[in-house]
Motif scaffolding. Structure first.
Motif, short mmCIF file in Angstrom:
data_model
loop_
_atom_site.label_atom_id
_atom_site.label_comp_id
_atom_site.label_asym_id
_atom_site.label_seq_id
_atom_site.Cartn_x
_atom_site.Cartn_y
_atom_site.Cartn_z
N TRP A 22 -87.55 -90.91 42.74
CA TRP A 22 -87.34 -92.28 42.30
C TRP A 22 -85.84 -92.52 42.24
O TRP A 22 -85.07 -91.67 41.79
N ALA A 23 -85.40 -93.70 42.67
CA ALA A 23 -83.97 -94.01 42.69
C ALA A 23 -83.75 -95.42 42.13
O ALA A 23 -84.47 -96.35 42.49
N ILE A 24 -82.76 -95.54 41.26
CA ILE A 24 -82.41 -96.83 40.67
C ILE A 24 -80.88 -96.94 40.63
O ILE A 24 -80.18 -96.00 40.29
N LEU A 31 -80.66 -88.54 36.72
CA LEU A 31 -79.32 -88.00 36.91
C LEU A 31 -78.47 -88.96 37.73
O LEU A 31 -78.97 -89.61 38.66
N ILE A 32 -77.20 -89.03 37.40
CA ILE A 32 -76.26 -89.85 38.16
C ILE A 32 -75.91 -89.13 39.47
O ILE A 32 -75.44 -88.01 39.44
N VAL A 33 -76.16 -89.80 40.59
CA VAL A 33 -75.85 -89.21 41.90
C VAL A 33 -74.67 -89.89 42.57
O VAL A 33 -74.21 -89.45 43.63
N GLY A 34 -74.16 -90.98 41.97
CA GLY A 34 -73.02 -91.67 42.54
C GLY A 34 -72.55 -92.78 41.62
O GLY A 34 -73.33 -93.35 40.86
N TRP A 67 -73.82 -97.51 38.83
CA TRP A 67 -74.21 -96.11 38.79
C TRP A 67 -75.53 -95.97 39.56
O TRP A 67 -76.49 -96.71 39.31
N HIS A 68 -75.55 -95.03 40.48
CA HIS A 68 -76.76 -94.73 41.24
C HIS A 68 -77.43 -93.50 40.61
O HIS A 68 -76.79 -92.46 40.44
N MET A 69 -78.70 -93.63 40.28
CA MET A 69 -79.42 -92.56 39.57
C MET A 69 -80.72 -92.22 40.28
O MET A 69 -81.34 -93.09 40.90
N GLU A 70 -81.09 -90.97 40.16
CA GLU A 70 -82.34 -90.49 40.76
C GLU A 70 -83.03 -89.52 39.82
O GLU A 70 -82.39 -88.89 38.97
N ARG A 71 -84.34 -89.44 39.99
CA ARG A 71 -85.12 -88.42 39.28
C ARG A 71 -86.23 -87.95 40.20
O ARG A 71 -86.75 -88.71 41.04
N GLN A 72 -86.58 -86.69 40.07
CA GLN A 72 -87.71 -86.16 40.81
C GLN A 72 -89.00 -86.71 40.22
O GLN A 72 -89.11 -86.93 39.01
N ASN A 73 -89.97 -86.95 41.08
CA ASN A 73 -91.25 -87.47 40.64
C ASN A 73 -92.07 -86.33 40.06
O ASN A 73 -92.99 -85.81 40.68
N ALA A 74 -91.68 -85.94 38.86
CA ALA A 74 -92.35 -84.84 38.17
C ALA A 74 -92.28 -85.10 36.68
O ALA A 74 -91.41 -85.81 36.18
N GLY A 103 -69.73 -89.62 45.01
CA GLY A 103 -71.11 -89.31 45.31
C GLY A 103 -71.77 -90.33 46.21
O GLY A 103 -71.14 -90.99 47.04
N LYS A 104 -73.04 -90.51 46.01
CA LYS A 104 -73.85 -91.37 46.87
C LYS A 104 -73.59 -92.85 46.58
O LYS A 104 -73.38 -93.25 45.44
N THR A 105 -73.59 -93.66 47.62
CA THR A 105 -73.51 -95.11 47.48
C THR A 105 -74.70 -95.75 48.19
O THR A 105 -75.24 -95.20 49.15
N GLU A 106 -75.08 -96.92 47.70
CA GLU A 106 -76.21 -97.65 48.29
C GLU A 106 -75.86 -99.13 48.34
O GLU A 106 -75.06 -99.63 47.54
N GLN A 107 -76.48 -99.85 49.27
CA GLN A 107 -76.37 -101.31 49.31
C GLN A 107 -77.21 -101.87 48.17
O GLN A 107 -78.39 -101.57 48.03
N THR A 108 -76.59 -102.69 47.32
CA THR A 108 -77.29 -103.27 46.18
C THR A 108 -77.15 -104.78 46.21
O THR A 108 -76.40 -105.35 47.00
N GLN A 109 -77.87 -105.44 45.30
CA GLN A 109 -77.75 -106.88 45.20
C GLN A 109 -76.32 -107.29 44.87
O GLN A 109 -75.79 -108.28 45.39
N THR A 110 -75.66 -106.53 44.00
CA THR A 110 -74.30 -106.87 43.59
C THR A 110 -73.32 -106.71 44.74
O THR A 110 -72.52 -107.61 45.02
N THR A 111 -73.34 -105.58 45.43
CA THR A 111 -72.40 -105.36 46.52
C THR A 111 -72.67 -106.29 47.69
O THR A 111 -71.76 -106.75 48.37
#
Length: 277
Positions: free
Chosen positions: A230-232, A268-271, A255-262, A34-42
């Motif tokens: 929102w993404a964490i 949900l896990i997106v990656g 784990w990359h997670m997102e939720r709709q602002n609602a 799934g989705k990957t993002e640049q994080t503090q760890t990577t």
């Protein structure tokens, strides 16, 4: 006698080469999905890798030579122990024995150098979270910590960071147990719709899975929010045991997670990214 030696050598090579493929069968391991993002760890790992690349190149050359010599030494020892029964052995058979020694050398060296993380206790107590086992927003406020400018750390408004991390550790254990039980309906509740089929296919490939989380810790390594999403990204570290392989393995994944602002929207896990080499 020669044929028996050759057969045993080939079986040993196949067993050793397949060891890694049989290990690490838990949810989220050995895959970037799934989705990957640049994080503090990577980002920290990339900086470390850049600073040590020269040293690694030098040590890898030495390691290869040491492995070859170790393989040849192992072959020579086997030949010496077999004495006269080993007469007439061809060059190919000697190379097979040397290859076996090399693989055993690499395997033992890898096992001795495996990093063991510092134990940290993760409790299953705390606030219960609604939404069919999903992470939910809390009304308490939290402060983001300092981070590199290239990695965002913008928490959603009124976000309970401590509660989120506590719940994340609890749900990590829950997902791993569901993965053991092949309970894909429960696992799917945590996944973005586009990832469900991929994880179902991965689980079908693994067959029997029996792992136990020994301890796990978590921290947020990336956060962003806007009017819609929102993404964490959360980094898990710790240790688990594969009870089939009788091996303890590191937990080191994001784990990359997102939720709709609602209202009542689930996380949900997106990656997923496994950081273990």
């Amino acid at each position: 006698m020669k044929n028996l030696v050759i057969m045993l050598t080939l079986l040993s090579v196949l067993f050793t080469a397949s060891f890694d493929a049989q290990a690490r069968k838990k949810f989220g391991s050995k895959r970037t999905t799934g989705k990957t993002e640049q994080t503090q760890t990577t980002q920290k790992q990339q900086t470390t890798d850049t600073n040590t690349v020269t040293a690694k190149k030098t040590s890898s050359k030495k390691g290869i030579m040491a492995g070859v010599l170790g393989g040849l030494l192992a072959g020579g020892l086997i030949a010496a122990m077999m004495g006269d029964d080993f007469e007439g052995v061809q060059l190919l058979e000697i190379l097979l024995l040397a290859g076996l020694g090399f693989l055993l050398f690499k395997f033992i060296r890898s096992a001795m150098r495996k990093n063991q993380p510092r134990p940290m206790m993760a409790t299953a107590q705390g606030q219960a979270y609604a939404g069919q086992g999903q992470w939910q927003q809390s009304s308490a406020s939290a402060h983001s910590r300092p981070q590199p400018s290239s990695v965002p750390m913008q928490m959603p408004p009124n976000f309970d960071q401590v509660g989120f991390i506590r719940a994340a550790k609890e749900h990590y254990v829950t997902i791993q147990q569901a993965w053991n039980d092949n309970n894909l309906d429960l696992v799917s509740e945590y996944l973005a719709p586009e990832l469900i089929d991929e994880f179902k296919a991965l689980r079908a490939e693994q067959g029997e899975v029996l792992t136990e989380v020994l301890f796990v810790d978590a921290n947020i390594v990336r956060a962003s929010c806007d009017n819609n999403v929102w993404a964490i990204s959360i980094h898990f570290s710790g240790q688990y045991q594969d009870r089939i392989a009788h091996a303890k393995e590191r937990i080191d994944e994001i784990w990359h997670m997102e939720r709709q602002n609602a209202d009542s929207a689930p996380w949900l896990i997106v990656g997923t990214e496994d950081l273990v080499d």
